[in-house]
Design an enzyme around this catalytic site. Structure first.
Site, PDB file in Angstrom:
ATOM      1  N   HIS A  31      76.346  13.660  40.086  1.00 32.49           N
ATOM      2  CA  HIS A  31      75.231  13.321  39.199  1.00 32.49           C
ATOM      3  C   HIS A  31      74.664  14.573  38.519  1.00 32.49           C
ATOM      4  O   HIS A  31      73.463  14.842  38.554  1.00 32.49           O
ATOM      5  CB  HIS A  31      74.126  12.581  39.963  1.00 32.49           C
ATOM      6  CG  HIS A  31      73.321  11.668  39.082  1.00 32.49           C
ATOM      7  ND1 HIS A  31      72.772  10.488  39.519  1.00 32.49           N
ATOM      8  CD2 HIS A  31      72.966  11.755  37.768  1.00 32.49           C
ATOM      9  CE1 HIS A  31      72.107   9.907  38.539  1.00 32.49           C
ATOM     10  NE2 HIS A  31      72.211  10.656  37.461  1.00 32.49           N
TER      11      HIS A  31
ATOM     12  N   GLU B 116      73.853   7.209  46.315  1.00 35.22           N
ATOM     13  CA  GLU B 116      73.835   8.656  46.159  1.00 35.22           C
ATOM     14  C   GLU B 116      72.910   9.281  47.202  1.00 35.22           C
ATOM     15  O   GLU B 116      71.778   8.820  47.355  1.00 35.22           O
ATOM     16  CB  GLU B 116      73.368   9.031  44.744  1.00 35.22           C
ATOM     17  CG  GLU B 116      74.305   8.504  43.657  1.00 35.22           C
ATOM     18  CD  GLU B 116      73.866   8.876  42.237  1.00 35.22           C
ATOM     19  OE1 GLU B 116      72.861   9.616  42.104  1.00 35.22           O
ATOM     20  OE2 GLU B 116      74.517   8.433  41.285  1.00 35.22           O
TER      21      GLU B 116
ATOM     22  N   ARG C  98      75.035   4.769  34.969  1.00 31.22           N
ATOM     23  CA  ARG C  98      74.427   4.350  36.232  1.00 31.22           C
ATOM     24  C   ARG C  98      75.477   3.638  37.069  1.00 31.22           C
ATOM     25  O   ARG C  98      76.278   2.848  36.551  1.00 31.22           O
ATOM     26  CB  ARG C  98      73.222   3.423  35.990  1.00 31.22           C
ATOM     27  CG  ARG C  98      71.935   4.153  35.605  1.00 31.22           C
ATOM     28  CD  ARG C  98      71.390   4.943  36.768  1.00 31.22           C
ATOM     29  NE  ARG C  98      70.116   5.595  36.494  1.00 31.22           N
ATOM     30  CZ  ARG C  98      69.983   6.859  36.105  1.00 31.22           C
ATOM     31  NH1 ARG C  98      71.063   7.596  35.923  1.00 31.22           N
ATOM     32  NH2 ARG C  98      68.795   7.380  35.902  1.00 31.22           N
TER      33      ARG C  98
END
Length: 351
Positions: A307, A288, A259
């Site tokens: 991601h 993001e 994370r």
């Protein structure tokens, strides 16, 4: 008896995968499944907040309409909000095919007697493999040298001593977090001949044979590669900052597929700019999508993916299978394996 189920899939964990897994797991049970289908736009359209829940796809209105008369919903990205629960009184089980059901309001679900399940470990292998792929790419400058060669530039000067990277064999790699992903990374790295250290305050003694569980200070001082695998909490937010990076040996590498909130990215860029870090590799970010003009995009030595670490075909199938298994347990009246709000079961919830 007919059981109405909603399969709310997306472009990754497809609706058809969810429906097929439900039918396969149901077997010869006496209930007849009536499976409704809803197709959510993620990841073609980014997830976001829906009312009070996070990282969700679709709208409350869509789900309220689709959930009328439905007892069970299986999904990856659909929201479960207080408003939805109030509007869908027949709902009993909300099965989420991801590692944490952040798209579900657990407090409201418990109040309404709805069990929420999740799918721990469904992407552990994919994420572990992606972590090592990013690590190798950063260590050996693969994306950068490929990019220059694709532009017709042959950079033989990358063979200079100060430009070449390290081998994994014999290199000390420190893992922060030793859960489903961390222990897989350790096993892969062991095959390369790396020395693996772990820092995990929740790790019970003797649960990681052959892997030393050390303090964070010791891990930072000894590791030429640092890879993050902890779940983000209020306590560990920003745990790796300028001071921690400075404690690592010169020429080290940092990898983060966990994370973005675990790491100070500006501190990483500072360390890369002054040469203290050799490289860094990231699949997750503090914001993001990464904003245009972000410092990371212009800092040399950074390898990035958007991601995608958990994105594999096997992950999608496993998410669907775990949801279907929980559905079958619920219909048989058996204990759920991965209930996120177990208090609901003690109150007679999850009917």
């Amino acid at each position: 008896m007919t059981v109405r189920i909603l399969a709310a899939g997306d472009h990754f964990v497809r609706t058809g995968l969810l429906a097929d897994a439900l039918r396969a797991e149901h077997g010869g049970a006496p209930e007849t499944l009536e499976i409704g289908e809803l197709h959510l736009p993620w990841p073609v359209e980014p997830f976001g907040d829906v009312a009070e829940v996070h990282e969700a796809s679709g709208t409350e209105e869509q789900l309220i309409e689709a959930l009328q008369g439905v007892r069970i919903c299986v999904t990856q990205m659909a929201p479960l909000t207080r408003r939805m629960l109030e509007a869908c009184p027949e709902l009993e089980l909300f099965a989420v095919g991801r590692g944490g059901p952040v798209n579900a309001n657990l407090e409201a679900a418990t109040e309404h007697g709805v069990a929420v399940t999740f799918a721990p470990g469904r992407n552990a292998t994919a994420t572990a493999e992606h972590t090592v792929a990013l690590l190798l790419s950063a260590l050996r400058r693969i994306p950068h040298t490929h990019g220059e060669l694709a532009r017709g530039v042959w950079r033989g000067d990358y063979y200079r001593y100060e430009e070449v990277g390290m081998e994994l064999a014999g290199t000390t790699v420190g893992l922060v977090g030793y859960g489903a992903i961390g222990h897989r990374v350790a096993r892969i790295l062991g095959g390369f001949g790396a020395e693996v250290l772990v820092h995990d305050p929740y790790l019970a003694p003797d649960t990681a044979p052959g892997v030393a569980n050390v303090s964070l200070d010791e891990l930072l001082a000894r590791s030429r590669v640092l890879s993050l695998h902890a779940r983000l909490t209020a306590e560990n937010h920003g745990m790796i900052g300028a001071e921690e990076i400075a404690a690592m040996p010169p020429g080290s590498v940092i990898v983060n597929c966990a994370r973005g909130g675990l790491l100070d990215y500006d501190a990483v860029c500072d360390a890369l700019d002054r040469g203290h870090l050799f490289a860094a590799a990231f699949d997750v970010f503090p914001e993001e999508p990464v904003p245009a003009g972000a410092r990371l995009l212009r800092t040399p030595g950074v390898v990035m993916t958007p991601h995608l670490a958990g994105a594999s075909k096997q992950t999608a199938h496993q998410a669907a299978r775990i949801c279907a298994e929980e559905t079958a347990r619920h219909l048989r009246g058996e204990p759920l394996a991965h209930c996120a709000n177990p208090a609901v079961l003690g109150r007679g919830g999850g009917r």
